[in-house]
Design an enzyme around this catalytic site. Structure first.
Site, PDB file in Angstrom:
ATOM      1  N   GLY A  74      43.300  33.510  39.339  1.00  0.00           N
ATOM      2  CA  GLY A  74      42.683  33.183  38.056  1.00  0.00           C
ATOM      3  C   GLY A  74      42.525  34.411  37.178  1.00  0.00           C
ATOM      4  O   GLY A  74      43.158  35.448  37.394  1.00  0.00           O
TER       5      GLY A  74
ATOM      6  N   ARG B  94      23.366  37.912  33.110  1.00  0.00           N
ATOM      7  CA  ARG B  94      22.474  39.051  33.388  1.00  0.00           C
ATOM      8  C   ARG B  94      22.713  40.201  32.412  1.00  0.00           C
ATOM      9  O   ARG B  94      22.028  41.221  32.460  1.00  0.00           O
ATOM     10  CB  ARG B  94      22.696  39.558  34.817  1.00  0.00           C
TER      11      ARG B  94
ATOM     12  N   LYS C 252      37.436  34.288  26.446  1.00  0.00           N
ATOM     13  CA  LYS C 252      38.153  35.561  26.580  1.00  0.00           C
ATOM     14  C   LYS C 252      39.554  35.532  25.964  1.00  0.00           C
ATOM     15  O   LYS C 252      39.999  36.520  25.374  1.00  0.00           O
ATOM     16  CB  LYS C 252      38.229  35.981  28.049  1.00  0.00           C
TER      17      LYS C 252
ATOM     18  N   GLY D 223      30.036  42.435  44.929  1.00  0.00           N
ATOM     19  CA  GLY D 223      30.563  42.321  43.572  1.00  0.00           C
ATOM     20  C   GLY D 223      29.625  42.739  42.458  1.00  0.00           C
ATOM     21  O   GLY D 223      30.039  42.785  41.290  1.00  0.00           O
TER      22      GLY D 223
ATOM     23  N   TYR E 287      28.792  37.766  43.539  1.00  0.00           N
ATOM     24  CA  TYR E 287      27.574  38.548  43.823  1.00  0.00           C
ATOM     25  C   TYR E 287      26.332  37.676  43.981  1.00  0.00           C
ATOM     26  O   TYR E 287      25.220  38.198  44.068  1.00  0.00           O
ATOM     27  CB  TYR E 287      27.346  39.633  42.761  1.00  0.00           C
TER      28      TYR E 287
ATOM     29  N   ARG F 125      50.729  29.432  40.557  1.00  0.00           N
ATOM     30  CA  ARG F 125      49.794  30.296  39.824  1.00  0.00           C
ATOM     31  C   ARG F 125      49.979  31.753  40.248  1.00  0.00           C
ATOM     32  O   ARG F 125      49.936  32.666  39.417  1.00  0.00           O
ATOM     33  CB  ARG F 125      48.347  29.862  40.088  1.00  0.00           C
TER      34      ARG F 125
END
EC number: 1.1.1.25
Length: 280
Positions: free
Chosen positions: A132, A19, A69, A242, A221, A159
């Site tokens: 994460g 978006r 990223k 979100g 979201y 994790r």
């Protein structure tokens, strides 16, 4: 001499779902800027070549999303403090010929809560579901805002322990069996997992176990009201969806590329909400 069109991008693989072009396109039109912001699908093996050609292709910078990223973190010649703490870059820009990298996800998370739940940083311990990349940004923001009791809950304990070790004092790691006990005195519950997304319905925690003053926020979201938020609202708790994180994380990048700091408005939110509705 006519100044060239200011160009920025978002890249990921895949990227057609993004978006971001709609968000930045709205701001470009609002401010009357001769600029463009395009979504470019780049496979991981082509990322280094794509970055090397940015200036030659006239780009001032852009956004980077999954799976690039960490690669963007590695290629940035200078990185801001948030990127260093999170270990990932989602925003690139050129400054004095140097490729700089930043991470605005934590900013987006905190700004969303500032807008929708003023005073959220004084609510008490925070429980963060998931370990994460999104969880890293949330923890970075929580520490920056002064949280001293951040409880990471993850199905794979190792994790969560990795994040505890990364962020240090004030952060603890827990398996999912401890969730109920951890909620009893929590002031903030954050879901960073995919649980609650369309097609992945379910509850990662029971908001009924939270104190009356607690705030519940979900990074998901789509849908805007996840099962977690619906359950929290039914319990009478303050909830924050979100979408505002997505909108607010876009602000610093736009300012870097186009020289204007845009505002997250009800008009922009309505534009993106309309885009979330499945097309017939």
């Amino acid at each position: 001499m006519v100044e060239a069109t200011k160009k920025a991008f978002v890249t990921g693989h895949p990227i057609k779902h993004s978006r971001s072009p709609k968000i930045h396109g709205h701001w470009l039109a609002q401010h009357g800027i001769d600029g463009s912001y395009e979504a470019i699908d780049v496979a991981p093996q082509d990322f280094a070549e794509f970055i090397a050609a940015l200036q030659a292709n006239g780009f001032r910078g852009g956004n980077v999303t999954i799976p690039h990223k960490e690669a963007a973190f590695a290629v940035a010649q200078r990185r801001d403090q948030a990127a260093e703490e999170i270990g990932a870059v989602n925003t690139l820009w050129f400054e004095d010929g140097v490729l700089r990298g930043g991470n605005t996800d934590g900013h987006g998370f905190a700004a969303n809560l500032d807008d929708c739940a003023p005073g959220w940083a004084n609510t008490g311990p925070a429980v963060v579901l998931g370990a994460g990349g999104a969880s890293r940004a949330v923890i970075q923001a929580l520490k920056q805002r002064g949280f001293s009791d951040i409880r990471i809950v993850n199905r794979t304990l190792a994790r969560a322990q990795e994040l505890r070790d990364r962020f240090g004092a004030g952060v603890s790691a827990h398996g999912t069996a401890a969730t109920d006990e951890l909620l009893a005195d929590a002031g903030l519950l954050v879901n960073t997992t995919a649980l609650g997304m369309v097609g992945n319905e379910g509850l990662a925690a029971d908001p009924a176990l939270l104190p009356d003053h607690a705030i519940v926020t979900d990074l998901v979201y789509v849908p805007l009201e996840t099962p977690l938020l619906a359950a929290a609202r039914a319990r009478g708790l303050k909830t924050v969806d979100g979408l505002g994180m997505l909108l607010n994380q876009a602000v610093p990048g736009f300012e870097h590329w186009f020289g204007v700091r845009p505002q997250v408005t009800a008009e922009l939110r309505a534009l993106i909400v309309a885009d979330l509705v499945p097309k017939p």
